[in-house]
Design a protein around this motif. Sequence first.
Motif, PDB file in Angstrom:
ATOM      1  N   LEU A  41       0.821  -1.216   0.000  1.00  0.00           N
ATOM      2  CA  LEU A  41       0.000   0.000   0.000  1.00  0.00           C
ATOM      3  C   LEU A  41       0.852   1.261   0.000  1.00  0.00           C
ATOM      4  N   CYS A  43       3.567   1.616  -1.636  1.00  0.00           N
ATOM      5  CA  CYS A  43       4.102   1.816  -2.984  1.00  0.00           C
ATOM      6  C   CYS A  43       3.196   2.707  -3.814  1.00  0.00           C
ATOM      7  N   GLY A  44       2.005   2.935  -3.367  1.00  0.00           N
ATOM      8  CA  GLY A  44       1.081   3.825  -4.066  1.00  0.00           C
ATOM      9  C   GLY A  44       0.014   3.061  -4.800  1.00  0.00           C
ATOM     10  N   GLY A  45      -0.927   3.801  -5.290  1.00  0.00           N
ATOM     11  CA  GLY A  45      -2.035   3.189  -5.998  1.00  0.00           C
ATOM     12  C   GLY A  45      -3.141   2.810  -5.045  1.00  0.00           C
ATOM     13  N   LYS A  46      -4.312   2.614  -5.601  1.00  0.00           N
ATOM     14  CA  LYS A  46      -5.472   2.192  -4.826  1.00  0.00           C
ATOM     15  C   LYS A  46      -5.807   0.779  -5.270  1.00  0.00           C
ATOM     16  N   LEU A  47      -5.777  -0.146  -4.314  1.00  0.00           N
ATOM     17  CA  LEU A  47      -5.935  -1.559  -4.635  1.00  0.00           C
ATOM     18  C   LEU A  47      -7.197  -2.128  -4.009  1.00  0.00           C
ATOM     19  N   ASP A  51      -7.217  -7.581  -5.781  1.00  0.00           N
ATOM     20  CA  ASP A  51      -5.861  -7.280  -6.263  1.00  0.00           C
ATOM     21  C   ASP A  51      -4.817  -7.637  -5.199  1.00  0.00           C
ATOM     22  N   GLN A  55      -1.886 -10.550  -5.402  1.00  0.00           N
ATOM     23  CA  GLN A  55      -0.462 -10.202  -5.362  1.00  0.00           C
ATOM     24  C   GLN A  55       0.256 -10.786  -4.154  1.00  0.00           C
ATOM     25  N   ARG A  93     -11.507   0.271  -2.667  1.00  0.00           N
ATOM     26  CA  ARG A  93     -10.074   0.275  -2.978  1.00  0.00           C
ATOM     27  C   ARG A  93      -9.368   0.879  -1.774  1.00  0.00           C
ATOM     28  N   PHE A  95      -5.803   2.278   0.291  1.00  0.00           N
ATOM     29  CA  PHE A  95      -4.550   2.983   0.052  1.00  0.00           C
ATOM     30  C   PHE A  95      -4.092   3.626   1.352  1.00  0.00           C
ATOM     31  N   ALA A 101       3.488   7.612  -5.654  1.00  0.00           N
ATOM     32  CA  ALA A 101       2.455   7.759  -6.677  1.00  0.00           C
ATOM     33  C   ALA A 101       2.665   6.751  -7.792  1.00  0.00           C
ATOM     34  N   ARG A 102       1.578   6.262  -8.350  1.00  0.00           N
ATOM     35  CA  ARG A 102       1.629   5.355  -9.491  1.00  0.00           C
ATOM     36  C   ARG A 102       0.967   5.978 -10.666  1.00  0.00           C
TER      37      ARG A 102
END
Length: 102
Positions: A41, A43-47, A51, A55, A93, A95, A101-102
């Motif tokens: 989380l 590392c960025g992005g909304k998962l 997902d 991973q 999602r 975060f 940021a991704r």
Amino acid sequence: MNEKQRAPGVQGRRAGALYQVLHKGNEFFLTHNEFRLYSLLMCGGKLATFDIAEQLNIPDPRSTIRYLRNMGIDVSDVWVREKVRDSVLKFKRYFIHGGGAR
């Protein structure tokens, strides 16, 4: 006879190696799965949960997210609606603010 006995060698959720993490000036000690989820989380992005599960190979990441929140790590979420064919999917999602940021 009312005494309950614990099986020898039974350990709680916090048994084993812990990872030390500094987050917003606070120190946290995370288990292996908590650390992997926290790192993903950050590392960025909304998962979405599917997902994260794919991973990290964690069956239900929502419980791990709950543990992180109870410790004081601010895992945020946002509801998402996506239209797939004739139906609308609604899911969250997750975060962490301040992640890359991704």
